[in-house]
Design a protein around this motif. Structure first.
Motif, PDB file in Angstrom:
ATOM      1  N   LYS A  53       0.839  -1.202   0.000  1.00 51.56           N
ATOM      2  CA  LYS A  53       0.000   0.000   0.000  1.00 51.56           C
ATOM      3  C   LYS A  53       0.879   1.260   0.000  1.00 51.56           C
ATOM      4  CE  LYS A  53      -2.045   1.681   3.560  1.00 51.56           C
ATOM      5  NZ  LYS A  53      -2.773   1.717   4.845  1.00 51.56           N
ATOM      6  N   LYS A  54       1.926   1.244   0.813  1.00 56.40           N
ATOM      7  CA  LYS A  54       2.809   2.419   0.891  1.00 56.40           C
ATOM      8  C   LYS A  54       3.501   2.675  -0.440  1.00 56.40           C
ATOM      9  CE  LYS A  54       3.803   2.754   5.792  1.00 56.40           C
ATOM     10  NZ  LYS A  54       4.595   2.129   6.865  1.00 56.40           N
ATOM     11  N   ARG A  55       3.879   1.573  -1.080  1.00 59.26           N
ATOM     12  CA  ARG A  55       4.557   1.719  -2.371  1.00 59.26           C
ATOM     13  C   ARG A  55       3.609   2.365  -3.390  1.00 59.26           C
ATOM     14  NH1 ARG A  55       6.528  -3.079  -6.251  1.00 59.26           N
ATOM     15  NH2 ARG A  55       7.322  -1.778  -7.923  1.00 59.26           N
ATOM     16  N   LEU A  56       2.368   1.897  -3.403  1.00 61.06           N
ATOM     17  CA  LEU A  56       1.387   2.474  -4.323  1.00 61.06           C
ATOM     18  C   LEU A  56       1.123   3.936  -4.000  1.00 61.06           C
ATOM     19  CD1 LEU A  56      -1.221  -0.431  -4.619  1.00 61.06           C
ATOM     20  CD2 LEU A  56       0.435   0.282  -6.323  1.00 61.06           C
ATOM     21  N   GLN A  57       1.083   4.254  -2.714  1.00 55.17           N
ATOM     22  CA  GLN A  57       0.860   5.649  -2.309  1.00 55.17           C
ATOM     23  C   GLN A  57       1.985   6.553  -2.782  1.00 55.17           C
ATOM     24  OE1 GLN A  57       0.173   4.901   1.842  1.00 55.17           O
ATOM     25  NE2 GLN A  57      -1.965   5.580   1.743  1.00 55.17           N
ATOM     26  N   MET A  58       3.212   6.038  -2.679  1.00 54.61           N
ATOM     27  CA  MET A  58       4.359   6.832  -3.140  1.00 54.61           C
ATOM     28  C   MET A  58       4.283   7.070  -4.638  1.00 54.61           C
ATOM     29  SD  MET A  58       7.465   5.356  -0.823  1.00 54.61           S
ATOM     30  CE  MET A  58       8.735   5.737  -2.025  1.00 54.61           C
ATOM     31  N   GLN A  59       3.896   6.025  -5.368  1.00 54.02           N
ATOM     32  CA  GLN A  59       3.725   6.183  -6.818  1.00 54.02           C
ATOM     33  C   GLN A  59       2.651   7.212  -7.131  1.00 54.02           C
ATOM     34  OE1 GLN A  59       2.907   2.420  -8.665  1.00 54.02           O
ATOM     35  NE2 GLN A  59       4.998   2.213  -9.373  1.00 54.02           N
ATOM     36  N   ALA A  60       1.578   7.145  -6.373  1.00 51.40           N
ATOM     37  CA  ALA A  60       0.474   8.080  -6.608  1.00 51.40           C
ATOM     38  C   ALA A  60       0.931   9.522  -6.364  1.00 51.40           C
ATOM     39  CB  ALA A  60      -0.711   7.728  -5.701  1.00 51.40           C
ATOM     40  N   ASP A  61       1.729   9.719  -5.311  1.00 51.72           N
ATOM     41  CA  ASP A  61       2.243  11.070  -5.020  1.00 51.72           C
ATOM     42  C   ASP A  61       3.076  11.598  -6.189  1.00 51.72           C
ATOM     43  OD1 ASP A  61       1.038  10.964  -2.598  1.00 51.72           O
ATOM     44  OD2 ASP A  61       2.853  10.532  -1.449  1.00 51.72           O
ATOM     45  N   GLN A  95      -6.744   1.352  -6.030  1.00 50.14           N
ATOM     46  CA  GLN A  95      -6.001   0.196  -5.501  1.00 50.14           C
ATOM     47  C   GLN A  95      -5.564   0.427  -4.063  1.00 50.14           C
ATOM     48  OE1 GLN A  95      -2.866  -1.340  -8.114  1.00 50.14           O
ATOM     49  NE2 GLN A  95      -4.025  -0.510  -9.801  1.00 50.14           N
ATOM     50  N   VAL A  96      -5.132   1.653  -3.787  1.00 48.29           N
ATOM     51  CA  VAL A  96      -4.731   1.980  -2.413  1.00 48.29           C
ATOM     52  C   VAL A  96      -5.928   1.790  -1.478  1.00 48.29           C
ATOM     53  CG1 VAL A  96      -4.043   3.863  -0.862  1.00 48.29           C
ATOM     54  CG2 VAL A  96      -2.837   3.527  -3.021  1.00 48.29           C
ATOM     55  N   GLN A  97      -7.092   2.233  -1.921  1.00 45.52           N
ATOM     56  CA  GLN A  97      -8.300   2.064  -1.098  1.00 45.52           C
ATOM     57  C   GLN A  97      -8.629   0.592  -0.890  1.00 45.52           C
ATOM     58  OE1 GLN A  97     -11.517   4.307  -2.817  1.00 45.52           O
ATOM     59  NE2 GLN A  97     -10.410   6.240  -2.560  1.00 45.52           N
ATOM     60  N   GLU A  98      -8.455  -0.179  -1.956  1.00 46.60           N
ATOM     61  CA  GLU A  98      -8.762  -1.599  -1.842  1.00 46.60           C
ATOM     62  C   GLU A  98      -7.822  -2.292  -0.852  1.00 46.60           C
ATOM     63  OE1 GLU A  98      -9.233  -5.365  -4.813  1.00 46.60           O
ATOM     64  OE2 GLU A  98      -9.326  -3.382  -5.717  1.00 46.60           O
ATOM     65  N   LEU A  99      -6.535  -1.933  -0.932  1.00 45.55           N
ATOM     66  CA  LEU A  99      -5.574  -2.529   0.004  1.00 45.55           C
ATOM     67  C   LEU A  99      -5.846  -2.075   1.433  1.00 45.55           C
ATOM     68  CD1 LEU A  99      -2.061  -2.691  -1.692  1.00 45.55           C
ATOM     69  CD2 LEU A  99      -3.792  -4.450  -1.458  1.00 45.55           C
ATOM     70  N   GLU A 100      -6.277  -0.831   1.569  1.00 46.69           N
ATOM     71  CA  GLU A 100      -6.625  -0.318   2.892  1.00 46.69           C
ATOM     72  C   GLU A 100      -7.752  -1.174   3.494  1.00 46.69           C
ATOM     73  OE1 GLU A 100      -5.327   2.230   4.694  1.00 46.69           O
ATOM     74  OE2 GLU A 100      -6.795   1.829   6.299  1.00 46.69           O
ATOM     75  N   ALA A 101      -8.753  -1.489   2.650  1.00 47.21           N
ATOM     76  CA  ALA A 101      -9.877  -2.314   3.107  1.00 47.21           C
ATOM     77  C   ALA A 101      -9.404  -3.724   3.473  1.00 47.21           C
ATOM     78  CB  ALA A 101     -10.960  -2.379   2.037  1.00 47.21           C
ATOM     79  N   GLU A 102      -8.507  -4.269   2.648  1.00 44.32           N
ATOM     80  CA  GLU A 102      -7.957  -5.603   2.945  1.00 44.32           C
ATOM     81  C   GLU A 102      -7.202  -5.590   4.271  1.00 44.32           C
ATOM     82  OE1 GLU A 102      -8.412  -8.478   1.470  1.00 44.32           O
ATOM     83  OE2 GLU A 102      -9.661  -7.595  -0.084  1.00 44.32           O
TER      84      GLU A 102
END
Lengths: 92, 248
Positions: free
Chosen positions: B55-63, B108-115
């Motif tokens: 999730k953190k990796r995806l968040q960094m990409q999103a930033d 995707q970040v939201q989905e991982l957050e839910a998981e």
């Protein structure tokens, strides 16, 4: 009767709901066999809603085994189909 | 109960029971099964950590992509002000592609957050069941005859076993999703490496290829709309006088 929704939790359902549950289950099976995505979503949601609505959440300290286990709510139609051909979530 | 329940529910139940039978070794002591329960709890924790890392990796990409969107928008405006409409169009095409990726990353970040939340709840539920099992084991050992105790404890162990199988399933599904997203994140990184989201000043010799890909990936009508809007904005600002009569 105790029903588990896989990956969600266990519910205790009152006696005498067996036929209703069975009908809902049959609708899901029919939708899976017909490869009908929208019917599958609708019927599976109805089955889950029925269990959540009519059942009470089993306490976490309760160690009883479930009588029935319903697949995970995020199960896709493709996964459901694989389930019936013996190739699914859990090996045969 | 056989014959009265539909197949959808019974199939899964049968499979989980089978899984439990396979796992259950009659020679194992109940204390050992308690140890195994604790081990699974540790595994769930590792699974949660893995989801968090992805999730953190995806968040960094999103930033990063968010910064690219801002940069490309600025560059499109600059290009347009300088009268270079072609360059502005390329910048807007890139911006649109970047925004599409960004939306996908956000969901995707939201989905991982839910998981993640679901696994945390599962872990707590299993922890409670295991603790309850431990207590019951001690009480039953002290109060019942050996034979009675054996039956009672093995029933409880089956209940905990079902929970363990279920948490295992939840974890497997969460990690599968994480794996899919990781593959996608790698693909985005490759696009990044190819300069797809980069700012235009950094364009190198690969430009033609990237532009061709962009043309395939982005909707040109949306780019046209945005270009027209940008022209109108710049026009009303006074620097380009040719759009006085609006867009019609």
């Amino acid at each position: 009767m105790i029903v588990r929704i896989a990956t969600e939790g266990q519910y205790e359902l009152p006696d005498g709901i067996h036929d209703e549950l069975n009908q809902l289950d049959n609708r899901v099976v029919a939708a899976v066999e017909a490869d009908d995505e929208s019917a599958y979503r609708e019927s599976f949601a109805a089955l889950l809603d029925f269990i959540r609505g009519r059942g009470t959440v089993l306490d976490d300290t309760d160690l009883r085994e479930s009588d029935l286990i319903v697949p995970p709510p995020d199960l896709t139609l493709v996964e459901a189909e694989a389930e019936f051909t013996g190739d699914g979530l859990l090996p045969d | 109960m056989a014959g009265t329940s539909g197949r959808f529910t019974t199939i899964i139940k049968a499979k989980i029971s089978k899984l439990l039978d396979r796992a259950e070794d009659p020679g194992e002591t109940l204390d050992y099964s308690y140890q195994k329960q604790l081990e699974l709890l540790q595994n769930v924790k590792k699974g949660i950590a893995e989801v968090v890392t992805s999730k953190k990796r995806l968040q960094m990409q999103a930033d990063k992509l968010q910064q690219s969107v801002v940069k490309l928008d600025t560059q499109a405006r600059q290009a347009l002000s300088a009268g270079n409409e072609d360059l502005a169009r390329v910048a807007l095409e890139r911006k649109q592609l970047t925004q599409t990726e960004l939306q996908s990353l956000d969901s995707q970040v939201q989905e991982l957050e839910a998981e993640q939340q679901k696994l945390i709840e599962s872990e707590q539920k299993l922890r409670t069941k295991i603790e309850s099992f431990r207590t019951k084991k001690e009480v039953v050992k002290a109060q019942y005859s050996a034979a009675e105790a054996r039956v009672q404890i093995s029933e409880a162990a089956t209940g905990v076993g079902e929970e363990m199988a279920d948490v295992g399933l939840a974890m497997q599904r969460a990690l599968d999703k994480t794996e899919d997203m990781r593959a996608r994140a790698n693909a985005v990184e490759e696009l990044e490496a190819a300069g797809t989201f980069e700012d235009l000043t950094a364009l190198g010799s690969g430009q033609d290829d990237i532009d061709r890909q962009l043309a395939e990936l982005t909707s040109s009508s949306q780019v046209d709309d945005e270009l027209a809007k940008m022209k109108a904005e710049l026009g009303s600002g006074g620097s380009a006088g040719q759009i006085e009569e609006g867009q019609a």
